[in-house]
Scaffold this active site. Structure first.
Site, PDB file in Angstrom:
ATOM      1  N   CYS A 157       0.791  -1.233   0.000  1.00 40.15           N
ATOM      2  CA  CYS A 157       0.000   0.000   0.000  1.00 40.15           C
ATOM      3  C   CYS A 157       0.824   1.285   0.000  1.00 40.15           C
ATOM      4  O   CYS A 157       0.266   2.375  -0.047  1.00 40.15           O
ATOM      5  CB  CYS A 157      -0.941  -0.010   1.194  1.00 40.15           C
ATOM      6  SG  CYS A 157      -1.809  -1.572   1.324  1.00 40.15           S
ATOM      7  N   HIS A 175      -2.862   8.329   5.736  1.00 41.78           N
ATOM      8  CA  HIS A 175      -3.090   7.022   5.110  1.00 41.78           C
ATOM      9  C   HIS A 175      -4.521   6.594   5.459  1.00 41.78           C
ATOM     10  O   HIS A 175      -5.267   6.202   4.583  1.00 41.78           O
ATOM     11  CB  HIS A 175      -2.049   6.022   5.606  1.00 41.78           C
ATOM     12  CG  HIS A 175      -2.111   4.709   4.901  1.00 41.78           C
ATOM     13  ND1 HIS A 175      -2.062   4.601   3.534  1.00 41.78           N
ATOM     14  CD2 HIS A 175      -2.235   3.435   5.365  1.00 41.78           C
ATOM     15  CE1 HIS A 175      -2.145   3.321   3.181  1.00 41.78           C
ATOM     16  NE2 HIS A 175      -2.256   2.600   4.272  1.00 41.78           N
ATOM     17  N   HIS A 207      -9.709   2.179  -0.643  1.00 39.02           N
ATOM     18  CA  HIS A 207      -8.253   2.008  -0.547  1.00 39.02           C
ATOM     19  C   HIS A 207      -7.773   1.386  -1.854  1.00 39.02           C
ATOM     20  O   HIS A 207      -8.073   0.241  -2.160  1.00 39.02           O
ATOM     21  CB  HIS A 207      -7.904   1.125   0.646  1.00 39.02           C
ATOM     22  CG  HIS A 207      -6.430   1.032   0.916  1.00 39.02           C
ATOM     23  ND1 HIS A 207      -5.487   1.664   0.131  1.00 39.02           N
ATOM     24  CD2 HIS A 207      -5.737   0.385   1.888  1.00 39.02           C
ATOM     25  CE1 HIS A 207      -4.280   1.402   0.613  1.00 39.02           C
ATOM     26  NE2 HIS A 207      -4.408   0.630   1.672  1.00 39.02           N
TER      27      HIS A 207
END
Lengths: 394, 317
Positions: free
Chosen positions: A154, A287, A322
């Site tokens: 990620c 994030h 995401h």
């Protein structure tokens, strides 16, 4: 120290261009909705890009056969960032993309047929490896030479921006497209569900009741140019990458440390690199995945770095979902837009602060303060933590 | 100059902890197998049980490298891999397709490309820069260039390497695509500590490394790479090459490099995307143990449209 950003391109659940994404951000409009492109055996929420492969192919004037959705999404964003840039023998041009799944969107369809012995087309697998997704984008844009793909889960997209910046500063390249792309796959959805961090409800970053993420798909690219390249292209400067850092948490393969060790190091080192003081950070694009673990660890890291003077912060994951390897690049584009338009985005779906830290994100669009510097965080599996600082000047 | 302070390989060749191996190894035969050390000496037993082949190889090589270099913590960890963690990817993919309901997460967790770099950092408690490059046959060259950038930026010791693992499914893919005829598909991991200063353990030096994706004119790229390093083709003592096409020899011939100076490293490593990392270990070992060898060029055209060039020299040069 830093490098110029002269082009941005994006495709996400909230829009197929920079303009569409900006509008959705201004209208606080999420792109997350019921998952329809994949059959995962149950109803789920996800941030789908609102074009199927055939439509993307038509728009890009490219056949949808022999190309993964990851490449199609990447190419769409890369073309927008590339704009009307011209090739020149005197300008060394490279591309650094990032992806976590590569061509898995096609491979998993192949593999299902393979397992049921239905004579699948093995040629599909030529688009499987992550590097091939970038090669395809490079080939379509006529870029040869330095072609690279980073895959650090990620945080990949942020790392591509960091590497491109370093290559320019060390005079290895004059111009580089940096970004990331990931398509929704059953593989990743099942993966995050197996970890029990896929929320059946809307994801709620930084909220006490948060219980996981919603996956999304998309791509974003930034064009970085040095002085020599800009003199030739005449491209306007949209902002600067002026701080960057990557640090390993070294705590657990998937979980972040409760002390936010790696995150604290990444944030602190990125700000130090930018040579601005922490109180000059106007906005933090966190994030903020909406998992119990990430948001707590990230909150602790923010407190470690900023003490009780935490800048305005929010996660935009509740807009886009995401998007894994693309997330760092998508949020870099949001950071540039934040600086260009003096916008601080709302953290959708937030109600109550996390009990342990008490941090409150921005909950409605802010337009009244000028934004000079944005910190963007991207944290990934394997304890891979990256932070970038974007500024309006260097 | 970037100094190679430690090298470690696990492959189908007896290279692990076997300095001087480059002088004695033979081309692989069809029945060769992966030669593994006793992993328990390098990896905690509890972790070892869950680790796939590629993870075991990578962590063991990394620890071996750090021991050789005599350092506890590198400043950074950089890994290249062409296809990543195939064993766990295949396992989770099969589960995802065939099992309804909740799946065991371990193979998903270990399927991501950066599991090697992550596990190395975890196993030694390293908080430095941690990166994973995946660019088909140029994955190692791209990792190596990142490591060289880090040394230029002031880091002292960087752990850099590459790994790829064979799974049986690859044989079916290669048969169905009629690719890689006559090549043995293998697994391999090679790791190095490269340093910005010469140390007691420096075996060789990396002068330069370049990767050229979607290459247009291979011959011109080689000439300019050598020229930038103030060398002519005649200065090259050994070319370690990968690539099937006859055009490679035509290029060597045109450059005036005798066939006797050209060695196909894939014959020794077998075929995997990041095999050029093994070639670097051969080069470092050869230079350390054969004083007659000066310049070694690693010429990676395993996939003809991608070119990797690495120039290796003795430490004294």
């Amino acid at each position: 120290m830093g490098v110029r950003i002269t082009g941005i391109g994006i495709v996400s659940a909230i829009g197929l261009s920079v303009e569409e994404n900006l509008l959705a951000l201004k209208e606080s409009r999420s792109g997350i909705g019921p998952l329809t492109v994949l059959d995962v055996g149950r109803d789920l929420l996800a941030g789908q890009v609102k074009l199927c492969d055939e439509e993307l192919g038509r728009e890009l004037n490219i056949g949808p056969a022999g190309i993964s959705r990851t490449s199609l999404l990447g190419l769409k964003a890369a073309r927008e960032a590339w704009g009307s840039s011209m090739h020149s023998k005197s300008i060394r041009t490279g591309i650094i993309s990032s992806t976590s799944v590569g061509g898995m969107d096609r491979s998993e369809v192949f593999y299902k047929e393979y397992l049921s012995q239905k004579h699948p087309d093995y040629a599909v697998l030529k688009t499987h490896d992550s590097g091939s997704t970038t090669e395809r984008i490079a080939a379509e844009l006529g870029i040869s030479g330095y072609i690279d793909t980073l895959s650090t889960a990620c945080s990949s997209g942020a790392n591509a921006i960091m590497l491109g910046t370093r290559l320019l500063l060390q005079n290895k390249l004059d111009r580089v497209l940096v970004g990331g792309s990931d398509a929704l796959t059953k593989f990743t959805i099942d993966g995050f569900r197996s970890l029990m961090i896929y929320d059946d409800e809307w994801c709620r970053p930084f909220d006490e009741s948060r219980s996981g993420l919603n996956l999304g798909e998309g791509a974003a690219f930034l064009l970085l140019e040095n002085e020599k390249s800009v003199q030739l292209s005449g491209n306007a400067t949209l902002g600067y990458v002026s701080g960057w850092a990557n640090a390993a948490d070294a705590y657990h393969q998937t979980a972040s440390s409760p002390e936010g060790t790696g995150a604290t190091m990444a944030i602190r080192n990125a700000i130090a690199k930018s040579e601005i003081s922490p109180d000059r950070i106007s906005y933090v694009n966190a994030h903020g995945t909406g998992t119990k673990n990430n948001d707590l660890s990230e909150s602790v890291a923010l407190k470690n770095v900023f003490g009780d003077k935490i800048p305005a912060f929010s996660s935009t994951k509740a807009f886009t979902g995401h998007t894994l390897a693309a997330a760092g690049a998508i949020e870099a584009v949001f950071s540039v837009l934040s600086i260009q338009h003096n916008l601080i985005y709302p953290n959708l779906n937030y109600k109550n602060a996390i009990a342990e830290t008490g941090l409150e994100p921005v909950t409605s669009l802010q337009t009244e303060n000028s934004v000079h510097a944005v910190l963007s965080n991207s944290f990934g599996f394997g304890g891979n933590n990256s932070s970038l600082v974007f500024t309006d000047q260097i | 100059m970037f100094y190679i302070s430690a090298s470690s390989t696990i492959s189908h060749q007896p290279a692990f902890q076997n300095a001087g191996f480059s002088g004695v190894i033979e081309p692989l035969l069809a029945d060769s197998v992966l030669i593994t050390p006793d992993y328990k000496g390098y990896i905690d037993a509890g972790l070892l049980r869950r680790m796939s082949k590629i993870l075991r190889m990578s962590v063991a090589c990394s620890k071996d490298c750090l021991n050789q270099a005599g350092i506890d913590q590198p400043d950074a960890i950089v890994v290249g891999t062409g296809l990543g963690c195939l064993q766990d990817t295949e396992k989770f993919l099969t589960n995802s397709i065939t099992i309804e309901g909740l799946l065991p997460p371990t193979s998903f967790i270990q399927s991501t490309h950066n599991t090697m770099a992550g596990q190395i950092s975890l196993s030694i408690g390293n908080h430095g820069y941690n990166m994973t490059h995946t660019q088909n046959t140029l994955s190692f060259e791209n990792a190596l260039q990142d490591a060289m950038l880090l040394l230029m930026e002031g880091q002292q010791h960087v752990l850099v390497g590459a790994a790829d693992e064979y799974i049986e499914f690859l044989t079916q893919v290669s048969e169905n695509l009629a690719a890689f005829d006559g090549q043995y598909l293998t697994s391999g991991a090679s790791f190095f500590v490269i340093s910005n200063q010469k140390t007691d353990t420096s075996a060789a030096a990396i002068k330069d490394c370049r990767s050229v994706g979607l290459v247009d004119d291979t011959e011109a790229e080689i000439i300019s790479f050598l020229a930038e390093n103030e060398l002519n083709a005649a200065d090259i003592d050994l070319i370690l090459y990968a690539g099937y096409s006859k055009s490679n020899f035509e290029i060597f011939l045109k450059l005036g490099i005798d066939k006797s100076k050209c060695v196909d490293y894939l014959a020794y490593s077998g075929l995997y995307p990041s095999a050029s990392a093994f070639a670097l270990h051969i080069a470092a070992d050869r230079i350390q143990h054969d004083k007659s060898v000066g310049n070694i060029l690693i010429y990676n055209a395993l996939v003809p449209h991608h070119l990797g060039l690495t120039l290796v020299q003795p430490v004294e040069a």
